[in-house]
Design a protein around this motif. Structure first.
Motif, mmCIF file in Angstrom:
data_model
loop_
_atom_site.group_PDB
_atom_site.id
_atom_site.type_symbol
_atom_site.label_atom_id
_atom_site.label_comp_id
_atom_site.label_asym_id
_atom_site.label_seq_id
_atom_site.Cartn_x
_atom_site.Cartn_y
_atom_site.Cartn_z
ATOM 1 N N LYS A 2 13.238 -24.849 26.096
ATOM 2 C CA LYS A 2 12.311 -25.137 25.100
ATOM 3 C C LYS A 2 11.353 -26.399 24.913
ATOM 4 O O LYS A 2 11.847 -27.382 25.294
ATOM 5 N N VAL A 41 6.955 -16.089 25.763
ATOM 6 C CA VAL A 41 7.403 -17.491 25.738
ATOM 7 C C VAL A 41 7.188 -18.132 24.190
ATOM 8 O O VAL A 41 7.672 -19.203 24.033
ATOM 9 N N LEU A 43 7.826 -19.016 20.752
ATOM 10 C CA LEU A 43 9.112 -18.921 19.699
ATOM 11 C C LEU A 43 8.685 -18.960 18.259
ATOM 12 O O LEU A 43 9.044 -18.456 17.416
ATOM 13 N N GLN A 86 9.452 -21.033 25.240
ATOM 14 C CA GLN A 86 10.625 -21.281 25.866
ATOM 15 C C GLN A 86 10.111 -21.031 27.261
ATOM 16 O O GLN A 86 9.481 -19.740 27.511
ATOM 17 N N THR A 87 10.461 -21.935 28.237
ATOM 18 C CA THR A 87 9.718 -21.573 29.471
ATOM 19 C C THR A 87 11.161 -21.924 30.528
ATOM 20 O O THR A 87 11.947 -22.420 30.168
ATOM 21 N N ARG A 112 10.401 -31.766 25.140
ATOM 22 C CA ARG A 112 11.363 -30.702 25.361
ATOM 23 C C ARG A 112 12.286 -30.855 24.026
ATOM 24 O O ARG A 112 12.731 -31.696 23.612
ATOM 25 N N GLU A 115 18.920 -28.714 23.271
ATOM 26 C CA GLU A 115 19.710 -27.521 23.137
ATOM 27 C C GLU A 115 21.120 -28.074 23.086
ATOM 28 O O GLU A 115 21.632 -29.031 23.399
ATOM 29 N N GLU A 141 20.301 -18.932 19.485
ATOM 30 C CA GLU A 141 20.994 -19.075 20.648
ATOM 31 C C GLU A 141 22.373 -18.763 20.676
ATOM 32 O O GLU A 141 23.407 -19.103 20.213
#
Length: 141
Positions: A2, A41, A43, A86-87, A112, A115, A141
Motif C-alpha cells: 500500500k 489499485v 483503496l 495497493q500495488t 508506503r 502493514e 487485511e
C-alpha cells in the motif's frame, strides 16, 4: 504494497489552479480516479477542505495536548488531498503517481503504508493481537 499519495502545492501552483475552470479539474481528477479504480489499485481517495476552513492543529509539545485553529505556518506544510493505492511494487506506485493530473508547482509525496507484517517481531503483543482482530472484524487485511 500500500502507498499513500499525498498531494501538495506551492502558492504559485494554487494561483495557477484557480485560473482553471473547476469543472475541468473535477473531470481530470475523475478520469484519474476512474483509471485507478478500473485497474483495481484504488483503496481510498479524498480531497481536503481549504486550510483556512474548520481545521485545527493538536500540539503534543506540552504535558497536555493543545488544540489551536489554523492557519498553518508554511504552505509546504499543507496537503490538499490523498489517495491510498495497493500495488505490487514501488515502481508500479511511482507509475500511478506520474499519471496524476497535477500541474507545475504541485508534488505528490508517496509513502508506503505500513502493514501488520512490518511488525512481525511484535505480533504477539496485546496491542497487535487486538488490532488484527479489529481489522478482521472490519474486513481489513
Amino acid at each position: 504494497m500500500k502507498y499513500m499519495l499525498i498531494m501538495r502545492a506551492t502558492d504559485e501552483a494554487r494561483e495557477s489552479y484557480e485560473q482553471v475552470p473547476f469543472k475541468e479539474i473535477i473531470e481530470k481528477m475523475g478520469a484519474y480516479n476512474e483509471s485507478l479504480t478500473k485497474a483495481g489499485v484504488l483503496l481510498a481517495a479524498e480531497g481536503l477542505a481549504d486550510a483556512m476552513t474548520d481545521n485545527f492543529l493538536v500540539d503534543f509539545s506540552a504535558e497536555a495536548p493543545i488544540v489551536t485553529d489554523g492557519p498553518y505556518g508554511e504552505t509546504h506544510e499543507l496537503f490538499s488531498g490523498f489517495w491510498i493505492i495497493q500495488t505490487s511494487s514501488k515502481e508500479e506506485a511511482a507509475e500511478w503517481a506520474r499519471r496524476c493530473p497535477l500541474g507545475p508547482g504541485s508534488t505528490l509525496e508517496v509513502r508506503r503504508v505500513t502493514e501488520m507484517s512490518d511488525f512481525a517481531e511484535f505480533a504477539e503483543t496485546d496491542a497487535l493481537v487486538n488490532e488484527a482482530a479489529w481489522r478482521a472484524e472490519n474486513g481489513q487485511e
